[in-house]
Scaffold this motif. Structure first.
Motif, PDB file in Angstrom:
ATOM      1  N   VAL A 139      48.529  41.322  31.384  1.00 39.97           N
ATOM      2  CA  VAL A 139      48.825  40.952  32.772  1.00 39.97           C
ATOM      3  C   VAL A 139      48.133  39.621  32.998  1.00 39.97           C
ATOM      4  CG1 VAL A 139      48.640  41.555  35.195  1.00 39.97           C
ATOM      5  CG2 VAL A 139      48.924  43.368  33.496  1.00 39.97           C
ATOM      6  N   ASP A 140      48.917  38.539  32.977  1.00 45.70           N
ATOM      7  CA  ASP A 140      48.348  37.191  33.058  1.00 45.70           C
ATOM      8  C   ASP A 140      47.296  37.024  31.961  1.00 45.70           C
ATOM      9  OD1 ASP A 140      50.041  36.693  35.184  1.00 45.70           O
ATOM     10  OD2 ASP A 140      48.560  37.261  36.684  1.00 45.70           O
ATOM     11  N   GLY A 141      46.048  36.710  32.325  1.00 43.62           N
ATOM     12  CA  GLY A 141      45.015  36.492  31.317  1.00 43.62           C
ATOM     13  C   GLY A 141      44.311  37.753  30.860  1.00 43.62           C
ATOM     14  N   LEU A 142      44.668  38.882  31.448  1.00 41.03           N
ATOM     15  CA  LEU A 142      44.051  40.161  31.079  1.00 41.03           C
ATOM     16  C   LEU A 142      44.845  40.813  29.957  1.00 41.03           C
ATOM     17  CD1 LEU A 142      42.111  42.587  31.612  1.00 41.03           C
ATOM     18  CD2 LEU A 142      43.773  43.371  33.315  1.00 41.03           C
ATOM     19  N   GLU A 143      44.156  41.224  28.899  1.00 39.65           N
ATOM     20  CA  GLU A 143      44.821  41.872  27.766  1.00 39.65           C
ATOM     21  C   GLU A 143      44.061  43.131  27.379  1.00 39.65           C
ATOM     22  OE1 GLU A 143      46.478  39.648  24.285  1.00 39.65           O
ATOM     23  OE2 GLU A 143      44.951  40.761  23.181  1.00 39.65           O
ATOM     24  N   ARG A 149      41.325  48.804  20.816  1.00 38.97           N
ATOM     25  CA  ARG A 149      40.592  49.270  22.001  1.00 38.97           C
ATOM     26  C   ARG A 149      39.632  48.187  22.494  1.00 38.97           C
ATOM     27  NH1 ARG A 149      41.595  54.469  23.058  1.00 38.97           N
ATOM     28  NH2 ARG A 149      39.806  54.723  24.438  1.00 38.97           N
ATOM     29  N   VAL A 150      40.201  46.998  22.649  1.00 39.68           N
ATOM     30  CA  VAL A 150      39.442  45.833  23.099  1.00 39.68           C
ATOM     31  C   VAL A 150      40.098  45.261  24.347  1.00 39.68           C
ATOM     32  CG1 VAL A 150      38.790  43.454  22.537  1.00 39.68           C
ATOM     33  CG2 VAL A 150      38.569  45.247  20.812  1.00 39.68           C
ATOM     34  N   VAL A 151      39.282  44.869  25.310  1.00 35.06           N
ATOM     35  CA  VAL A 151      39.776  44.238  26.539  1.00 35.06           C
ATOM     36  C   VAL A 151      39.273  42.802  26.571  1.00 35.06           C
ATOM     37  CG1 VAL A 151      39.685  44.244  29.067  1.00 35.06           C
ATOM     38  CG2 VAL A 151      39.826  46.410  27.820  1.00 35.06           C
ATOM     39  N   THR A 152      40.189  41.859  26.856  1.00 36.54           N
ATOM     40  CA  THR A 152      39.795  40.459  26.986  1.00 36.54           C
ATOM     41  C   THR A 152      40.363  39.886  28.280  1.00 36.54           C
ATOM     42  OG1 THR A 152      41.722  39.725  25.712  1.00 36.54           O
ATOM     43  CG2 THR A 152      39.661  40.057  24.500  1.00 36.54           C
ATOM     44  N   VAL A 153      39.644  38.937  28.834  1.00 38.51           N
ATOM     45  CA  VAL A 153      40.105  38.198  30.006  1.00 38.51           C
ATOM     46  C   VAL A 153      40.023  36.726  29.650  1.00 38.51           C
ATOM     47  CG1 VAL A 153      39.738  37.674  32.435  1.00 38.51           C
ATOM     48  CG2 VAL A 153      39.293  39.976  31.600  1.00 38.51           C
ATOM     49  N   TYR A 220      43.418  41.005  39.418  1.00 34.58           N
ATOM     50  CA  TYR A 220      44.045  42.016  38.574  1.00 34.58           C
ATOM     51  C   TYR A 220      44.018  43.414  39.201  1.00 34.58           C
ATOM     52  CZ  TYR A 220      43.443  38.336  35.074  1.00 34.58           C
ATOM     53  OH  TYR A 220      43.483  37.147  34.398  1.00 34.58           O
ATOM     54  N   LEU A 221      42.834  43.903  39.471  1.00 29.45           N
ATOM     55  CA  LEU A 221      42.654  45.290  39.921  1.00 29.45           C
ATOM     56  C   LEU A 221      42.587  45.339  41.445  1.00 29.45           C
ATOM     57  CD1 LEU A 221      42.305  48.217  39.329  1.00 29.45           C
ATOM     58  CD2 LEU A 221      39.963  47.795  38.592  1.00 29.45           C
ATOM     59  N   LYS A 222      43.694  45.756  42.043  1.00 24.93           N
ATOM     60  CA  LYS A 222      43.832  45.675  43.493  1.00 24.93           C
ATOM     61  C   LYS A 222      43.862  47.059  44.139  1.00 24.93           C
ATOM     62  CE  LYS A 222      46.578  41.487  42.789  1.00 24.93           C
ATOM     63  NZ  LYS A 222      47.905  40.856  42.938  1.00 24.93           N
ATOM     64  N   VAL A 223      43.566  47.073  45.428  1.00 26.04           N
ATOM     65  CA  VAL A 223      43.627  48.313  46.185  1.00 26.04           C
ATOM     66  C   VAL A 223      44.858  48.283  47.087  1.00 26.04           C
ATOM     67  CG1 VAL A 223      42.188  47.396  48.053  1.00 26.04           C
ATOM     68  CG2 VAL A 223      42.377  49.871  47.718  1.00 26.04           C
ATOM     69  N   GLY A 226      44.831  53.035  51.629  1.00 29.77           N
ATOM     70  CA  GLY A 226      45.348  54.355  51.999  1.00 29.77           C
ATOM     71  C   GLY A 226      46.163  55.022  50.921  1.00 29.77           C
ATOM     72  N   LYS A 227      46.405  54.321  49.803  1.00 33.06           N
ATOM     73  CA  LYS A 227      47.245  54.875  48.739  1.00 33.06           C
ATOM     74  C   LYS A 227      46.519  55.013  47.407  1.00 33.06           C
ATOM     75  CE  LYS A 227      51.552  53.085  50.763  1.00 33.06           C
ATOM     76  NZ  LYS A 227      52.747  52.233  50.513  1.00 33.06           N
ATOM     77  N   GLY A 228      45.773  53.968  47.028  1.00 26.25           N
ATOM     78  CA  GLY A 228      45.092  54.033  45.740  1.00 26.25           C
ATOM     79  C   GLY A 228      44.891  52.673  45.117  1.00 26.25           C
ATOM     80  N   TYR A 229      45.031  52.592  43.793  1.00 26.68           N
ATOM     81  CA  TYR A 229      44.737  51.369  43.046  1.00 26.68           C
ATOM     82  C   TYR A 229      45.892  51.013  42.107  1.00 26.68           C
ATOM     83  CZ  TYR A 229      40.091  52.794  44.616  1.00 26.68           C
ATOM     84  OH  TYR A 229      39.016  53.197  45.384  1.00 26.68           O
ATOM     85  N   MET A 230      45.943  49.705  41.798  1.00 28.41           N
ATOM     86  CA  MET A 230      46.989  49.228  40.911  1.00 28.41           C
ATOM     87  C   MET A 230      46.553  47.961  40.215  1.00 28.41           C
ATOM     88  SD  MET A 230      49.652  47.438  43.620  1.00 28.41           S
ATOM     89  CE  MET A 230      50.534  46.556  42.343  1.00 28.41           C
ATOM     90  N   VAL A 231      47.227  47.643  39.117  1.00 23.98           N
ATOM     91  CA  VAL A 231      47.056  46.374  38.432  1.00 23.98           C
ATOM     92  C   VAL A 231      48.360  45.618  38.524  1.00 23.98           C
ATOM     93  CG1 VAL A 231      46.838  45.252  36.178  1.00 23.98           C
ATOM     94  CG2 VAL A 231      45.220  47.044  36.841  1.00 23.98           C
ATOM     95  N   GLY A 232      48.264  44.356  38.901  1.00 26.28           N
ATOM     96  CA  GLY A 232      49.488  43.540  38.981  1.00 26.28           C
ATOM     97  C   GLY A 232      49.844  43.172  40.402  1.00 26.28           C
TER      98      GLY A 232
END
Length: 232
Positions: A139-143, A149-153, A220-223, A226-232
């Motif tokens: 997602v954009d610069g997030l991988e 099992r590696v996360v990069t930004v 990236y990690l948005k709220v 009243g519903k929850g969380y999402m990425v994107g």
């Protein structure tokens, strides 16, 4: 994993010769006489490669090209064309119609076998590569590389706890979907959620600190209030 090769040909003994080479190998040869129904063998069983003699009838060899195109429209498995015709035009037409390789019927059976093994090897490697690609989520610069099992930004590795990784993995794989705190808890912990909102909120806050340039204004990690969380 055993590989199944379908020999569709009228060439006398070719299937038997190939089968003799496969002794001790994880390759099984299946013979189908040209003219018999091909669809059942090709599309309904686990065939990994087709050795196809498309020029049985020299007066109607273009029927073989149509058959090759039909096979290619339904499957991406390798197809090695076996032909008694040595015309460069025929060879080019076969390759253009989707053949992965082209070999003459008077070639040494060991050469035919070597070409089959080569195509099976390439097919297996490409299948593995494609499988791994499908496990890398961006997602954009997030991988999130679910193979390593590696996360990069922006190519910078981010160290997450196991729980943080599972939460981010869930949200990235379902980019754009809003997950409630209960849904996240059930998916990550595998337990019935009871009063878990604060637990999820704490983990989300920690993840944001690690992946966001400005955690107060997350990219990236948005709220979804009243519903929850999402990425994107």
């Amino acid at each position: 994993m055993r590989k199944n090769v379908l020999v569709y040909s009228n060439c006398s003994g070719i299937a038997e010769k190939l089968a003799s080479f496969c002794v001790g190998e994880e390759i099984d040869i299946h013979k189908l006489v040209a003219g018999q129904k091909l669809e059942w063998q090709t599309y309904c069983t686990g065939i990994h490669l087709i050795l196809l003699d498309i020029f049985m009838d020299e007066e109607h060899w273009t029927d073989g090209i149509r058959l090759l195109k039909e096979i290619r429209s339904k499957t991406r498995i390798p197809v090695v064309v076996l032909s008694g015709q040595k015309s460069e035009t025929v060879k080019i037409m076969a390759l253009d119609a989707g053949a992965d390789d082209f070999v003459s019927t008077d070639a040494n059976p060991l050469e035919v076998y070597a070409r089959i093994k080569s195509q099976l090897r390439r097919y297996t490697q490409m299948t593995a590569i494609c499988s791994n690609i499908e496990k890398v989520f961006r997602v954009d610069g997030l991988e999130v590389d679910d193979v390593q099992r590696v996360v990069t930004v922006n190519n910078r590795e981010v160290r997450l706890t196991t729980t943080e990784y599972k939460i981010l993995q869930l949200l990235v794989k379902e980019k754009g979907r809003v997950f409630s705190g209960d849904e996240i808890y059930e998916a990550v912990w595998g337990m019935r959620p009871i009063g878990v909102d604060n637990t999820i909120a704490v983990h989300i806050r920690h993840i944001r600190k690690k992946i966001e340039e400005d955690p107060a204004r997350p990219h990236y990690l948005k709220v979804a209030w009243g519903k929850g969380y999402m990425v994107g």
